[in-house]
Design a protein around this motif. Structure first.
Motif, PDB file in Angstrom:
ATOM      1  N   VAL A 353      -5.794  10.103   7.261  1.00 51.65           N
ATOM      2  CA  VAL A 353      -4.914   9.194   7.443  1.00 51.65           C
ATOM      3  C   VAL A 353      -5.893   8.415   5.618  1.00 51.65           C
ATOM      4  CG1 VAL A 353      -4.807   7.337   8.429  1.00 51.65           C
ATOM      5  CG2 VAL A 353      -4.656   9.578   9.864  1.00 51.65           C
ATOM      6  N   VAL A 354      -6.699   8.227   5.611  1.00 55.10           N
ATOM      7  CA  VAL A 354      -7.074   7.571   4.946  1.00 55.10           C
ATOM      8  C   VAL A 354      -6.901   8.239   3.696  1.00 55.10           C
ATOM      9  CG1 VAL A 354      -9.746   6.597   3.601  1.00 55.10           C
ATOM     10  CG2 VAL A 354      -9.054   6.517   5.590  1.00 55.10           C
ATOM     11  N   GLY A 355      -6.520   9.344   3.217  1.00 56.55           N
ATOM     12  CA  GLY A 355      -6.504  10.052   1.856  1.00 56.55           C
ATOM     13  C   GLY A 355      -4.874   9.417   2.241  1.00 56.55           C
ATOM     14  N   LEU A 356      -4.136   9.920   2.693  1.00 52.03           N
ATOM     15  CA  LEU A 356      -2.788   9.209   2.652  1.00 52.03           C
ATOM     16  C   LEU A 356      -2.664   8.196   2.080  1.00 52.03           C
ATOM     17  CD1 LEU A 356       0.070  10.201   2.333  1.00 52.03           C
ATOM     18  CD2 LEU A 356       0.116   9.896   4.721  1.00 52.03           C
ATOM     19  N   GLY A 357      -2.929   7.218   3.047  1.00 49.66           N
ATOM     20  CA  GLY A 357      -3.206   5.755   2.371  1.00 49.66           C
ATOM     21  C   GLY A 357      -3.451   5.190   1.360  1.00 49.66           C
ATOM     22  N   ALA A 358      -3.881   6.105   0.431  1.00 53.17           N
ATOM     23  CA  ALA A 358      -5.024   5.628  -0.892  1.00 53.17           C
ATOM     24  C   ALA A 358      -4.137   6.481  -1.619  1.00 53.17           C
ATOM     25  CB  ALA A 358      -6.410   6.085  -0.806  1.00 53.17           C
ATOM     26  N   THR A 360      -0.584   6.508  -1.242  1.00 48.55           N
ATOM     27  CA  THR A 360       0.898   6.066  -0.400  1.00 48.55           C
ATOM     28  C   THR A 360       0.187   4.742  -0.989  1.00 48.55           C
ATOM     29  OG1 THR A 360       1.179   7.005   1.045  1.00 48.55           O
ATOM     30  CG2 THR A 360       1.767   4.882   1.228  1.00 48.55           C
ATOM     31  N   ALA A 361      -1.015   3.770  -1.391  1.00 46.36           N
ATOM     32  CA  ALA A 361      -1.323   2.559  -1.895  1.00 46.36           C
ATOM     33  C   ALA A 361      -0.720   2.427  -3.210  1.00 46.36           C
ATOM     34  CB  ALA A 361      -2.085   1.728  -1.502  1.00 46.36           C
ATOM     35  N   ASP A 362      -1.351   3.464  -4.189  1.00 45.58           N
ATOM     36  CA  ASP A 362      -0.985   3.611  -5.275  1.00 45.58           C
ATOM     37  C   ASP A 362       0.212   3.821  -6.112  1.00 45.58           C
ATOM     38  OD1 ASP A 362      -3.977   3.455  -6.788  1.00 45.58           O
ATOM     39  OD2 ASP A 362      -4.121   6.133  -6.841  1.00 45.58           O
ATOM     40  N   VAL A 363       0.667   4.605  -5.654  1.00 41.40           N
ATOM     41  CA  VAL A 363       2.573   4.856  -5.742  1.00 41.40           C
ATOM     42  C   VAL A 363       3.015   3.624  -5.482  1.00 41.40           C
ATOM     43  CG1 VAL A 363       4.834   5.929  -4.379  1.00 41.40           C
ATOM     44  CG2 VAL A 363       2.317   7.253  -4.839  1.00 41.40           C
ATOM     45  N   ARG A 364       3.493   2.923  -4.124  1.00 31.24           N
ATOM     46  CA  ARG A 364       3.753   1.805  -3.880  1.00 31.24           C
ATOM     47  C   ARG A 364       2.874   0.534  -5.238  1.00 31.24           C
ATOM     48  NH1 ARG A 364       3.090   1.435   2.754  1.00 31.24           N
ATOM     49  NH2 ARG A 364       4.699   3.023   3.090  1.00 31.24           N
ATOM     50  N   ALA A 365       1.884   0.509  -5.543  1.00 33.88           N
ATOM     51  CA  ALA A 365       1.651  -0.207  -7.203  1.00 33.88           C
ATOM     52  C   ALA A 365       2.370   0.473  -8.142  1.00 33.88           C
ATOM     53  CB  ALA A 365       0.209  -0.404  -6.741  1.00 33.88           C
ATOM     54  N   GLY A 366       3.509   1.013  -7.910  1.00 35.31           N
ATOM     55  CA  GLY A 366       3.475   1.962  -9.103  1.00 35.31           C
ATOM     56  C   GLY A 366       2.270   2.685 -10.109  1.00 35.31           C
ATOM     57  N   LEU A 408      -2.779  15.911 -11.944  1.00 39.84           N
ATOM     58  CA  LEU A 408      -2.859  14.216 -11.637  1.00 39.84           C
ATOM     59  C   LEU A 408      -1.874  13.921 -13.169  1.00 39.84           C
ATOM     60  CD1 LEU A 408      -6.053  12.435  -9.744  1.00 39.84           C
ATOM     61  CD2 LEU A 408      -3.065  13.201  -9.033  1.00 39.84           C
ATOM     62  N   PRO A 409      -0.611  12.626 -12.379  1.00 37.03           N
ATOM     63  CA  PRO A 409      -0.152  12.051 -14.097  1.00 37.03           C
ATOM     64  C   PRO A 409      -1.230  11.596 -14.527  1.00 37.03           C
ATOM     65  CG  PRO A 409       0.495  11.634 -12.190  1.00 37.03           C
ATOM     66  CD  PRO A 409      -0.008  12.518 -11.524  1.00 37.03           C
ATOM     67  N   ASP A 410      -1.724  11.920 -16.580  1.00 38.26           N
ATOM     68  CA  ASP A 410      -2.032  10.628 -17.826  1.00 38.26           C
ATOM     69  C   ASP A 410      -2.715   9.495 -16.864  1.00 38.26           C
ATOM     70  OD1 ASP A 410      -2.288  13.225 -18.661  1.00 38.26           O
ATOM     71  OD2 ASP A 410      -0.678  11.922 -20.361  1.00 38.26           O
ATOM     72  N   GLU A 411      -1.796   8.784 -16.423  1.00 35.77           N
ATOM     73  CA  GLU A 411      -2.401   7.278 -16.048  1.00 35.77           C
ATOM     74  C   GLU A 411      -3.513   7.692 -14.201  1.00 35.77           C
ATOM     75  OE1 GLU A 411       2.132   7.413 -17.222  1.00 35.77           O
ATOM     76  OE2 GLU A 411       0.597   9.111 -16.533  1.00 35.77           O
TER      77      GLU A 411
END
Length: 445
Positions: A353-358, A360-366, A408-411
């Motif tokens: 859950v924590v891994g998915l949440g982290a 998802t938070a990155d994705v939602r933050a752009g 992972l993407p470069d960013e």
């Protein structure tokens, strides 16, 4: 208990008001004019002689619309033997025993049998299959009640051998009529209660078309109200509001108590207490909770609270859900207990859950970034010219099966989302943590 027993109970002043006021004739049934129209299958079934062939019926409608009442009237008026089974507690063995007795009664006495099954949607496919020969050969007349769409909850062969009758939700006018009848009828409150208009309106409004809920609320309000100098009991709005809250705990399995018990069940599993988890499991099943609902929550807990600390719990939970659908109650309770104990005893981790949440938070933050060129699809025309797929190392061509390349993407290079716990298989000395460290090392070399 059969509905004959229920009929005896309805004559006792100690019985609940909803039981005492159960209609004794079709004239007392309200709100089902369409289902009981002259010539309708249900009207024919209710008025046919006991030795005439009649079709089986599936009654579909919301709670408190009269499904059990109509079955009760059939038993009183048809002269047929009447047997009731609850899909919550009956198994295939119970169904076959009833069918065998019905065959004997028909062959030796010429007397038909009505088999009433409440909440038939709770029956598994095998339990419903067991009914087919009896319905097809006329050994029993089946009346099955359900609150769920039979097209999705009843097997097609059984649907094709029955007539489906849809019962209408009761309107506020119907509910008010039933409440006023209960206040005046000697079987009910016998005129000893006076209810204020706003209190009556509250009971009608909160019933949501459910006659049983409305009568239960009236019963509770009358018992908690104060008597006047003339000896009558006056039910005020405050009495009605308080009574509806009390009745909801007793009657509505979709209310607060429902959510409190399932919450305690999940938290007991999370807390690794199998005894408490079994207690709440038993409470839910004894109250008539849908075992499929419990199975779904177990599958969620297997990933949410246990995850990779013991991956086999999800396998157990999924297998339990499939078995519950195939077996049905009451044996399904044993299967759910099996899965509950496995989940409670397993080491716990919320790393999934924590891994998915982290992530998802990155994705939602752009924090999305471009997919690295070597990971892009290089099969469509023109992809190679764009460099898609160029430089990709096929892991199966590398000793050990792990290629030294970035995914992972470069960013986002260097981001870590999944962090194993120190419990069970995720522990620092366990297989998963060690494997993860090894994989990351090999990819980075």
């Amino acid at each position: 208990m059969t509905l004959f027993d229920d009929g005896l109970a309805s004559s006792r002043s100690s019985a609940p008001l909803a039981v005492r006021m159960r209609p004794r004739s079709l004239d007392e049934v309200v709100g089902q004019d369409s289902a009981l129209a002259p010539g309708s299958p249900l009207r024919t079934l209710l008025t046919a002689p006991g030795d005439s062939p009649v079709v089986s019926v599936i009654l579909w409608g919301p709670p408190g619309t009269g499904k059990t009442t109509l079955a009760s009237l059939l038993s009183a008026g048809s002269g047929r033997a009447f047997v009731e089974l609850s899909a919550v507690t009956a198994g295939v063995k119970d169904v076959r025993a009833v069918i065998e007795r019905a065959r004997d009664n028909l062959s030796m006495q010429g007397r038909g049998t009505v088999l009433f099954i409440d909440e038939v949607h709770r029956f598994s496919k095998s339990q419903q299959d067991a009914l087919l020969p009896a319905v097809e050969n006329g050994w029993v007349t089946l009346i099955a009640a359900t609150t769920e769409n039979p097209s999705f909850s009843v097997i097609a062969p059984l649907l094709s051998r029955s007539v489906m009758v849809s019962l209408s939700p009761l309107t506020n006018v119907h509910v008010e009529e039933l409440l006023r009848r209960a206040i005046e009828d000697p079987r009910g409150l016998g005129g000893t209660v006076v209810i204020e208009d706003d209190a009556l309106a509250h009971l009608v409004r909160t019933a949501n078309g459910d006659a049983r809920r409305a009568l239960t609320g009236l019963d509770a309000a009358a018992m908690s109200s104060s008597a006047t100098g003339e000896g009558s009991v006056v039910v005020t709005l405050a009495d009605a509001e308080r009574a509806v809250q009390q009745a909801a705990v007793i009657y509505d399995k979709d209310g607060d108590q429902h959510y409190d018990v399932i919450s305690a069940f999940i938290k007991s599993i999370r807390g690794s207490d199998p005894d408490a988890a079994l207690h709440y499991l038993a409470r839910m099943l004894e109250a008539g909770e849908d075992p499929r609902f419990v199975a779904r929550r177990l599958m969620i807990a297997a990933s949410e609270d246990i995850g990779m600390a013991e991956p086999s719990v999800l396998q157990t939970a999924v297998a339990a859900a499939q078995a519950v659908a195939m077996v049905g109650m009451p044996e399904a309770a044993i299967i759910l207990a099996h899965a509950t104990i496995h989940a409670a005893l397993a080491p716990k981790s919320n790393a999934v859950v924590v891994g998915l949440g982290a992530a998802t938070a990155d994705v939602r933050a752009g924090g999305i970034g471009r997919v690295p060129a070597h990971l892009r699809d290089g099969h469509y025309p023109g992809a190679a010219a764009l460099g898609h797929g160029r430089g990709y190392v096929y892991p199966h061509d590398v000793p050990g099966g792990v290629a030294a390349q970035e995914y992972l993407p470069d960013e986002l290079v260097g981001r870590t989302y999944y962090r194993p716990s120190t419990h069970g298989a995720e522990a620092a000395w366990g297989d998963i943590a060690a494997r993860l460290r090894e994989l990351r090392r090999d990819r980075d070399r």
